[in-house]
Design an enzyme around this catalytic site. Structure first.
Site: not given
Length: 318
Positions: A32, A183, A187
């Site tokens: 991204i 994970y 975030k």
């Protein structure tokens, strides 16, 4: 006032000009981050790719310049997993630019399998890189951000964080390590930081704003090729076709971050994501998730992050 009436029409294919501005994209050499950099490069701004791998940064720079005539792209070596290296990285950046109009906190590590890994500083790898690294980097970047008229800190979270909750007693998952959950929590920590950062910037009367975004569902198999940065095979394209009804490629996953950098309608403290169920489509503002708006959790995470990194963001100005 509704979000729709408050937000002017936005065209992801026709971005506003940003000549003379400087944007740093962490992890801008792949995924991204690469598409955030490529799209921002088309506005006439100077793009700085923050990457721990100079070779990959060079490949990404070449790719962007080949697709965007006249693109202004440079790179700075940046390893978010090594907190002691961040000062040198920012000093290198300061030699090249006088101000920073935006930083996109995009770089990240995602592990799918055990065992638990740590950074050189002894932090769990995903939490240490994705959250603590960006927390400490923001501290280092504040003078450059404050030198711009109205800089933005854009934090790229994850839709996976929507279903997660932080364990404030075990932020680094020393007691219970599950890679995918860890994970998602890393975030979520990033997103808490982005929201809390804006609260503190407003309280300090700073001209810098902090915006949080997420890319929805963004798959490599739906991402257009950018050889050699990314190559999508015909087989991958065909097998992923059904998924395109629900999710999208990483080129579209970049849209919320790009809008948060450029759109005058984007303001500090907001959350932006894809339009369709938060998973795909053009970027739009969405309500800040209920658990993400809890100031008590944000305060405790902030204090822990300060203690773990030694980065003091208690006094913000600009």
């Amino acid at each position: 006032m509704s979000y729709r009436s408050a937000t002017p029409r936005w065209n992801v294919q026709r971005l506003p000009a940003a000549d003379g501005r400087v944007f740093l994209v962490t992890g801008g050499n792949a995924g991204i981050g690469y598409f955030v950099a490529e799209q921002l490069a088309a506005t006439g701004a100077t793009i700085v790719l923050g990457s721990r791998n100079p070779t990959k940064a060079e490949v990404a720079t070449t790719s962007i310049c080949a697709r965007v005539p006249g693109a202004r792209v440079r790179a700075v070596r940046l390893d978010l997993a090594d907190l002691s290296s961040l000062g040198k990285a920012v000093e290198s950046l300061e030699r090249d630019v006088e101000r920073l109009d935006a930083v996109v906190h995009n770089a990240g590590v995602a592990l799918d399998d055990p065992p638990r890994q740590e950074t050189g500083d002894g932090h769990e790898l995903m939490f240490g890189t994705n959250h603590l690294g960006h927390f400490a980097l923001t501290h280092r970047l504040m003078p450059l951000l404050s030198a711009a008229p109205a800089a933005r800190v854009v934090t790229v979270g994850s839709f996976a964080a929507k279903s997660e909750r932080l364990d404030l007693e075990d932020l680094e998952c020393r007691k219970d390590y599950q890679p995918k959950r860890t994970y998602g929590r890393s975030k979520l920590a990033q997103m808490y930081f982005g929201v809390e950062l804006d609260r503190r910037l407003r309280a300090a009367g700073s001209t810098v704003a902090s915006v949080v975004v997420h890319p929805g569902g963004a798959l490599d198999s739906l991402t257009p090729s950018r050889p050699p940065v990314h190559v999508r095979t015909a087989g991958a394209r065909l097998s992923a076709a059904p998924a395109a009804l629900l999710v999208q490629g990483k080129d579209a996953g970049a849209w919320p971050a790009v809008r948060a950098v450029l759109d005058p309608a984007a303001s500090g403290g907001q959350l932006w994501g894809p339009r369709v169920f938060g998973l795909r489509g053009e970027p739009r503002r969405e309500p800040v998730w209920k658990h993400l708006a809890d100031p008590r959790v944000a305060q405790r995470l902030w204090d822990a992050s300060r203690d773990l990194t030694g980065a003091d963001l208690s006094t913000l100005s600009g």
